[in-house]
Design a protein around this motif. Structure first.
Motif, PDB file in Angstrom:
ATOM      1  N   LYS A 193      14.915  -1.304   3.187  1.00  0.00           N
ATOM      2  CA  LYS A 193      14.964  -2.234   2.382  1.00  0.00           C
ATOM      3  C   LYS A 193      16.032  -1.424   1.576  1.00  0.00           C
ATOM      4  O   LYS A 193      16.109  -0.162   1.237  1.00  0.00           O
ATOM      5  CB  LYS A 193      13.206  -2.143   2.083  1.00  0.00           C
ATOM      6  CG  LYS A 193      13.368  -2.763   0.618  1.00  0.00           C
ATOM      7  CD  LYS A 193      11.710  -3.260  -0.154  1.00  0.00           C
ATOM      8  CE  LYS A 193      11.688  -3.794  -0.926  1.00  0.00           C
ATOM      9  NZ  LYS A 193      12.048  -3.716  -2.104  1.00  0.00           N
ATOM     10  N   ASN A 197       9.409   5.609   5.217  1.00  0.00           N
ATOM     11  CA  ASN A 197       8.908   6.265   3.643  1.00  0.00           C
ATOM     12  C   ASN A 197       8.544   4.487   3.240  1.00  0.00           C
ATOM     13  O   ASN A 197       8.544   3.930   4.215  1.00  0.00           O
ATOM     14  CB  ASN A 197       9.893   7.171   2.914  1.00  0.00           C
ATOM     15  CG  ASN A 197      11.099   5.844   2.785  1.00  0.00           C
ATOM     16  OD1 ASN A 197      11.468   5.236   3.172  1.00  0.00           O
ATOM     17  ND2 ASN A 197      12.289   7.223   3.398  1.00  0.00           N
ATOM     18  N   SER A 198       8.332   4.586   1.915  1.00  0.00           N
ATOM     19  CA  SER A 198       8.000   3.292   1.116  1.00  0.00           C
ATOM     20  C   SER A 198       9.361   2.361   2.013  1.00  0.00           C
ATOM     21  O   SER A 198       9.360   0.996   1.565  1.00  0.00           O
ATOM     22  CB  SER A 198       7.806   3.394  -0.039  1.00  0.00           C
ATOM     23  OG  SER A 198       9.303   4.232  -0.712  1.00  0.00           O
ATOM     24  N   ASN A 199      10.431   2.838   1.662  1.00  0.00           N
ATOM     25  CA  ASN A 199      11.664   1.870   1.910  1.00  0.00           C
ATOM     26  C   ASN A 199      12.955   1.528   3.661  1.00  0.00           C
ATOM     27  O   ASN A 199      13.483   0.914   3.959  1.00  0.00           O
ATOM     28  CB  ASN A 199      12.960   2.339   1.281  1.00  0.00           C
ATOM     29  CG  ASN A 199      12.798   1.875  -0.611  1.00  0.00           C
ATOM     30  OD1 ASN A 199      11.623   0.768  -0.635  1.00  0.00           O
ATOM     31  ND2 ASN A 199      12.249   2.788  -0.661  1.00  0.00           N
ATOM     32  N   ARG A 202      17.200  -5.173  -4.233  1.00  0.00           N
ATOM     33  CA  ARG A 202      15.834  -5.081  -3.564  1.00  0.00           C
ATOM     34  C   ARG A 202      15.357  -6.001  -2.777  1.00  0.00           C
ATOM     35  O   ARG A 202      14.263  -5.980  -2.472  1.00  0.00           O
ATOM     36  CB  ARG A 202      14.946  -4.070  -4.311  1.00  0.00           C
ATOM     37  CG  ARG A 202      14.802  -4.563  -5.587  1.00  0.00           C
ATOM     38  CD  ARG A 202      13.894  -3.605  -7.004  1.00  0.00           C
ATOM     39  NE  ARG A 202      14.488  -4.437  -8.223  1.00  0.00           N
ATOM     40  CZ  ARG A 202      13.921  -3.550  -9.286  1.00  0.00           C
ATOM     41  NH1 ARG A 202      14.080  -2.287  -8.806  1.00  0.00           N
ATOM     42  NH2 ARG A 202      13.706  -4.129 -10.894  1.00  0.00           N
ATOM     43  N   ASP A 216       4.336  -6.134   3.650  1.00  0.00           N
ATOM     44  CA  ASP A 216       4.479  -5.370   3.380  1.00  0.00           C
ATOM     45  C   ASP A 216       5.524  -4.993   2.285  1.00  0.00           C
ATOM     46  O   ASP A 216       5.325  -4.218   1.185  1.00  0.00           O
ATOM     47  CB  ASP A 216       4.458  -3.536   4.147  1.00  0.00           C
ATOM     48  CG  ASP A 216       3.851  -3.491   5.287  1.00  0.00           C
ATOM     49  OD1 ASP A 216       3.058  -3.814   5.446  1.00  0.00           O
ATOM     50  OD2 ASP A 216       4.155  -2.292   5.855  1.00  0.00           O
ATOM     51  N   TYR A 217       5.846  -5.755   2.296  1.00  0.00           N
ATOM     52  CA  TYR A 217       7.016  -6.411   1.527  1.00  0.00           C
ATOM     53  C   TYR A 217       7.377  -7.673   0.843  1.00  0.00           C
ATOM     54  O   TYR A 217       8.411  -8.657   0.823  1.00  0.00           O
ATOM     55  CB  TYR A 217       8.237  -6.101   2.117  1.00  0.00           C
ATOM     56  CG  TYR A 217       9.230  -4.451   2.122  1.00  0.00           C
ATOM     57  CD1 TYR A 217       8.880  -3.560   1.510  1.00  0.00           C
ATOM     58  CD2 TYR A 217       9.282  -4.241   3.182  1.00  0.00           C
ATOM     59  CE1 TYR A 217       8.814  -2.131   1.897  1.00  0.00           C
ATOM     60  CE2 TYR A 217       9.057  -3.138   4.171  1.00  0.00           C
ATOM     61  CZ  TYR A 217       8.570  -1.903   3.061  1.00  0.00           C
ATOM     62  OH  TYR A 217       9.278  -0.584   4.021  1.00  0.00           O
TER      63      TYR A 217
END
Length: 168
Positions: free
Chosen positions: A73, A51-53, A80, A114-115
């Motif tokens: 994350k 997922n996004s995290n 964060r 990505d982050y």
């Protein structure tokens, strides 16, 4: 060898390698073989689905998953800027061939891409895991502390070195 994000289609390969890890390196993980052997297919799919995290990354020799690691994350407003690595394991038949470094380097590069706002990646490693500590140090992780008696198995305790890689 192929490195890719593990998804629900890899659930059986993931579970097979995870249970192997929990057997052969039981002192390195917070969970146990006895607990996770009972997980259902659905529980495993929920765990590994990206997922996004979070995501799980694996290194495959053909169709066989031989190494894995996960990234999570932090989502809290004040946390964060951090992420964590969990569950790093290379099958014993493939250790000592540079695959751990390759897998972890690939994960770090993906995280950076990505982050872009992420500032640090943390992990913990059992203090007596010399090869693991060396791998992480060679990739730029620095020890910032020790959790005494972090894990307990029977009457035996295991300390964990706390390490961080600063991205900025």
């Amino acid at each position: 060898m192929e490195i890719k994000i593990i998804d629900k289609s890899d659930w059986f390969s993931y579970q097979k390698l995870r249970l192997t890890a929990l057997k052969v390196a039981h002192e390195s993980f917070g969970s146990t073989y006895e607990r996770e052997v009972q997980f259902t297919e659905q529980q495993i799919i929920e765990r590994i689905s990206p997922n996004s995290n979070k995501f799980f990354m694996g290194i495959f020799d053909g169709k066989e998953l031989v190494g894995m690691v996960s990234f999570h994350k932090e989502i809290g407003e004040k946390e964060r800027h951090k992420g964590d690595i969990y569950g790093m394991f290379i099958h014993e038949d493939y250790q000592g061939k540079g695959l751990g470094k390759l897998l972890l380097s690939t994960l770090i590069n993906k995280v950076k891409k990505d982050y872009p706002d992420l500032e640090q990646i943390r992990l913990s490693v059992v203090s007596n895991n010399t090869s693991g500590r060396k791998l992480y140090s060679n990739l730029g992780f620095e020890k910032y502390g020790v959790e005494i008696n972090a894990l307990k198995e029977g009457d035996e305790y295991f300390d964990e070195d706390l390490m961080v890689l600063f991205l900025k």
